[in-house]
Design an enzyme around this catalytic site. Structure first.
Site, PDB file in Angstrom:
ATOM      1  N   GLU A 287       0.406  11.339  11.804  1.00  0.00           N
ATOM      2  CA  GLU A 287       1.831  11.140  11.959  1.00  0.00           C
ATOM      3  C   GLU A 287       2.557  11.098  10.619  1.00  0.00           C
ATOM      4  O   GLU A 287       1.974  10.795   9.580  1.00  0.00           O
ATOM      5  CB  GLU A 287       2.120   9.890  12.782  1.00  0.00           C
ATOM      6  CG  GLU A 287       1.251   8.717  12.445  1.00  0.00           C
ATOM      7  CD  GLU A 287       1.351   7.625  13.509  1.00  0.00           C
ATOM      8  OE1 GLU A 287       0.396   7.478  14.272  1.00  0.00           O
ATOM      9  OE2 GLU A 287       2.373   6.939  13.560  1.00  0.00           O
TER      10      GLU A 287
ATOM     11  N   CYS B  15       7.428   9.791   4.870  1.00  0.00           N
ATOM     12  CA  CYS B  15       6.180   9.060   4.699  1.00  0.00           C
ATOM     13  C   CYS B  15       5.068   9.925   5.280  1.00  0.00           C
ATOM     14  O   CYS B  15       5.098  10.258   6.466  1.00  0.00           O
ATOM     15  CB  CYS B  15       6.299   7.730   5.433  1.00  0.00           C
ATOM     16  SG  CYS B  15       4.783   6.793   5.515  1.00  0.00           S
TER      17      CYS B  15
ATOM     18  N   CYS C 116      -8.787   5.793   8.837  1.00  0.00           N
ATOM     19  CA  CYS C 116      -8.959   5.219   7.509  1.00  0.00           C
ATOM     20  C   CYS C 116     -10.229   4.389   7.496  1.00  0.00           C
ATOM     21  O   CYS C 116     -10.540   3.696   8.463  1.00  0.00           O
ATOM     22  CB  CYS C 116      -7.760   4.349   7.148  1.00  0.00           C
ATOM     23  SG  CYS C 116      -7.877   3.660   5.483  1.00  0.00           S
TER      24      CYS C 116
ATOM     25  N   CYS D 235      -8.328  -2.522   6.903  1.00  0.00           N
ATOM     26  CA  CYS D 235      -7.502  -3.714   6.706  1.00  0.00           C
ATOM     27  C   CYS D 235      -7.217  -4.314   8.081  1.00  0.00           C
ATOM     28  O   CYS D 235      -6.963  -3.587   9.050  1.00  0.00           O
ATOM     29  CB  CYS D 235      -6.201  -3.356   5.985  1.00  0.00           C
ATOM     30  SG  CYS D 235      -6.502  -2.610   4.383  1.00  0.00           S
TER      31      CYS D 235
ATOM     32  N   CYS E 291      -3.891  -3.418  10.252  1.00  0.00           N
ATOM     33  CA  CYS E 291      -3.391  -2.038  10.228  1.00  0.00           C
ATOM     34  C   CYS E 291      -3.941  -1.198  11.377  1.00  0.00           C
ATOM     35  O   CYS E 291      -5.155  -1.184  11.621  1.00  0.00           O
ATOM     36  CB  CYS E 291      -3.766  -1.399   8.894  1.00  0.00           C
ATOM     37  SG  CYS E 291      -3.307   0.339   8.785  1.00  0.00           S
TER      38      CYS E 291
ATOM     39  N   CYS F  69       2.707   3.078  10.332  1.00  0.00           N
ATOM     40  CA  CYS F  69       1.947   4.294  10.571  1.00  0.00           C
ATOM     41  C   CYS F  69       0.633   4.030  11.280  1.00  0.00           C
ATOM     42  O   CYS F  69       0.014   3.009  11.118  1.00  0.00           O
ATOM     43  CB  CYS F  69       1.709   5.035   9.260  1.00  0.00           C
ATOM     44  SG  CYS F  69       2.479   6.638   9.307  1.00  0.00           S
TER      45      CYS F  69
HETATM   46  N1  SAH Z   1      -3.753   3.141   2.550  1.00  0.00           N
HETATM   47  C1  SAH Z   1      -2.622   2.979   1.735  1.00  0.00           C
HETATM   48  C2  SAH Z   1      -1.413   3.731   2.202  1.00  0.00           C
HETATM   49  C3  SAH Z   1      -1.155   3.726   3.671  1.00  0.00           C
HETATM   50  S1  SAH Z   1      -1.016   2.129   4.436  1.00  0.00           S
HETATM   51  C4  SAH Z   1      -2.268   1.526   1.555  1.00  0.00           C
HETATM   52  O1  SAH Z   1      -2.850   0.694   2.236  1.00  0.00           O
HETATM   53  O2  SAH Z   1      -1.447   1.243   0.705  1.00  0.00           O
HETATM   54  C5  SAH Z   1       0.589   2.187   4.871  1.00  0.00           C
HETATM   55  C6  SAH Z   1       1.375   0.914   4.721  1.00  0.00           C
HETATM   56  O3  SAH Z   1       1.629   0.486   6.042  1.00  0.00           O
HETATM   57  C7  SAH Z   1       0.706  -0.228   3.984  1.00  0.00           C
HETATM   58  O4  SAH Z   1       1.275  -0.419   2.716  1.00  0.00           O
HETATM   59  C8  SAH Z   1       1.069  -1.400   4.782  1.00  0.00           C
HETATM   60  O5  SAH Z   1       1.988  -2.120   3.994  1.00  0.00           O
HETATM   61  C9  SAH Z   1       1.811  -0.889   5.995  1.00  0.00           C
HETATM   62  N2  SAH Z   1       1.303  -1.512   7.203  1.00  0.00           N
HETATM   63  C10 SAH Z   1       0.119  -1.311   7.814  1.00  0.00           C
HETATM   64  N3  SAH Z   1       0.010  -2.090   8.907  1.00  0.00           N
HETATM   65  C11 SAH Z   1       1.160  -2.785   8.990  1.00  0.00           C
HETATM   66  C12 SAH Z   1       1.652  -3.766   9.902  1.00  0.00           C
HETATM   67  N4  SAH Z   1       0.946  -4.153  10.950  1.00  0.00           N
HETATM   68  N5  SAH Z   1       2.876  -4.289   9.657  1.00  0.00           N
HETATM   69  C13 SAH Z   1       3.610  -3.882   8.603  1.00  0.00           C
HETATM   70  N6  SAH Z   1       3.203  -2.979   7.714  1.00  0.00           N
HETATM   71  C14 SAH Z   1       1.990  -2.422   7.906  1.00  0.00           C
HETATM   72 FE1  SF4 Z   2      -6.252   2.059   5.390  1.00  0.00          FE
HETATM   73 FE2  SF4 Z   2      -4.335   0.809   6.723  1.00  0.00          FE
HETATM   74 FE3  SF4 Z   2      -5.712  -0.478   4.859  1.00  0.00          FE
HETATM   75 FE4  SF4 Z   2      -3.965   1.424   4.113  1.00  0.00          FE
HETATM   76  S1  SF4 Z   2      -3.465  -0.508   5.131  1.00  0.00           S
HETATM   77  S2  SF4 Z   2      -6.095   1.144   3.361  1.00  0.00           S
HETATM   78  S3  SF4 Z   2      -4.202   2.854   5.848  1.00  0.00           S
HETATM   79  S4  SF4 Z   2      -6.545   0.353   6.801  1.00  0.00           S
END
Ligand code: SAH
Ligand code: SF4
Length: 353
Positions: A90, A111, A118, A122, A125, A339
């Site tokens: 996406e 974006c 991934c 995390c 996420c 995302c």
């Molecule tokens: N992997 C890289 C880039 C993609 S993550 C990273 O982690 O920086 C994309 C962004 O989405 C992250 O910076 C995080 O801040 C945000 N994100 C992911 N899950 C989220 C959530 N549940 N609520 C708010 N922001 C979120």
């Molecule tokens: Fe991967 Fe989501 Fe962690 Fe970014 S925030 S490194 S996309 S698991």
């Protein structure tokens, strides 16, 4: 599974296999791709038929098919794409806010995703929930810009690598894509308008620091001590804070650019005054500004966002320490703007019939 044939968009003009075609054709092909936005190789009518045949046999043309478009012109729009391999990724298109005269400017930020899924897992996420599937090719990254502009009839002038995936874990393809995005024969977006977001791959941050491109860096910190960060970001065990912050300081010294620290606020996990105080210390050391992002609900995860009182208190600690901090109360929430969420829904829908 990887795609079997390269895309024209995967390569820079010098790399294209033109068969017996002469070198000056490279410029024409680039014009068709980037200036004229051709929809197919067949459309490239000033190329001889033999060259078009050669390109058709060596390359795929279309990287992405639009599966879903959510949102409207003056809101955040979310695009779900199907790749040639049947995977979904996406992109999110974010309009600039209203200017002083109440007119919407034509500035748009896109974006983009860099991987399918991934590997970093995390805990907050959606992108990491189903694990890592594959790296996007350079062309699949570039195509997100070109196809979004085509579908939404907008011009994108700002790019953030904050979609699905960890950009620095797909380093070679990311660098190739950046070359195409940055080039005047290519997409033509200046490095100053490009931000890479990383969960903290220290060695690749150092590698990026030695690169000539003046790209902006955003670090997804989400915790100001190893203890707290480790609870939600497994990558912290591999690259603990001390090592990570040293790599960022190196980036800051070499690039002299303002970095951003991203910090998702999760109730009872990382929202204390102590964390805010330490976060301010890290931000001052790196001359970084801080983006505070109240946790956005992900289906199947138990976390909650803090109350407005706690969010404001956290921000106030940063401001008192003279750190620039902004709370990002995203308008896109109602369309699953974080995302990975749209893809997750699609996968669940397919699994249930
Ligand atoms: N992997 C890289 C880039 C993609 S993550 C990273 O982690 O920086 C994309 C962004 O989405 C992250 O910076 C995080 O801040 C945000 N994100 C992911 N899950 C989220 C959530 N549940 N609520 C708010 N922001 C979120
Ligand atoms: Fe991967 Fe989501 Fe962690 Fe970014 S925030 S490194 S996309 S698991």
């Amino acid at each position: 599974m990887k795609p079997t044939r390269p895309l024209l968009l995967d390569q820079i003009p010098e790399e294209w296999d033109l068969g017996a075609g002469p070198d000056y054709r490279r410029k024409q092909v680039a014009e068709w791709l980037f200036a004229k936005r051709a929809n197919s190789i067949a459309e490239m009518t000033n190329l001889p038929a033999s060259l078009r045949q050669q390109l058709e046999s060596a390359y795929d043309f279309t990287a992405l098919k639009l599966t879903k478009l959510q949102g409207s012109h003056d809101t955040t729009r979310k695009l779900l794409w199907e790749l040639r391999t049947g995977d979904y990724i996406e992109s999110v298109l974010i309009p600039a806010s209203l200017d002083l005269f109440g007119e919407r400017s034509d500035r748009f930020t896109l974006c983009v995703s860099t991987q399918v899924g991934c590997a970093y897992g995390c805990k907050f996420c959606a992108s990491g929930l189903e694990g890592w599937k594959r790296n996007l090719t350079a062309g699949e990254i570039v195509a997100q810009i070109i196809e979004t502009e085509r579908v939404t009839k907008t011009r994108i002038n700002n790019l953030v690598f904050m979609g699905m995936g960890e950009p620095l874990a797909n380093y070679a393809n990311l660098m190739q894509a950046l070359q195409i995005i940055n080039a005047s024969w290519g997409v033509g977006i200046g490095a100053r308008h490009i931000t890479i977001s990383t969960s903290g791959l220290a060695p690749q941050i150092r590698e990026l620091a030695d690169q000539p491109l003046q790209i902006r860096l955003a670090l997804s910190l989400h915790g100001a001590t190893d203890d707290v960060r480790q609870q939600i970001m497994p990558v912290n065990r591999k690259y603990p804070l001390a090592e990570l912050l040293d790599a960022c300081a190196d980036y800051q010294e070499k690039k002299r650019k303002m970095m951003t620290l991203e910090y998702i606020l999760i109730e009872g996990v990382n929202d204390s005054i102590e964390q805010a105080t330490l976060l301010a210390k890290h931000a001052r050391r790196l001359h970084a500004k801080v983006n505070l992002i109240p946790y956005n609900t992900v289906e199947g995860l138990e976390w909650r966002r803090p109350t407005d009182f706690v969010i404001d208190r956290f921000e106030a600690v940063l401001h008192a320490a003279k750190v620039t901090a902004t709370v990002r109360r995203e308008k896109g929430h109602d369309i699953d703007a974080a995302c990975g969420q749209l893809r997750l829904k699609q996968l669940k829908a397919e699994a249930s019939g």
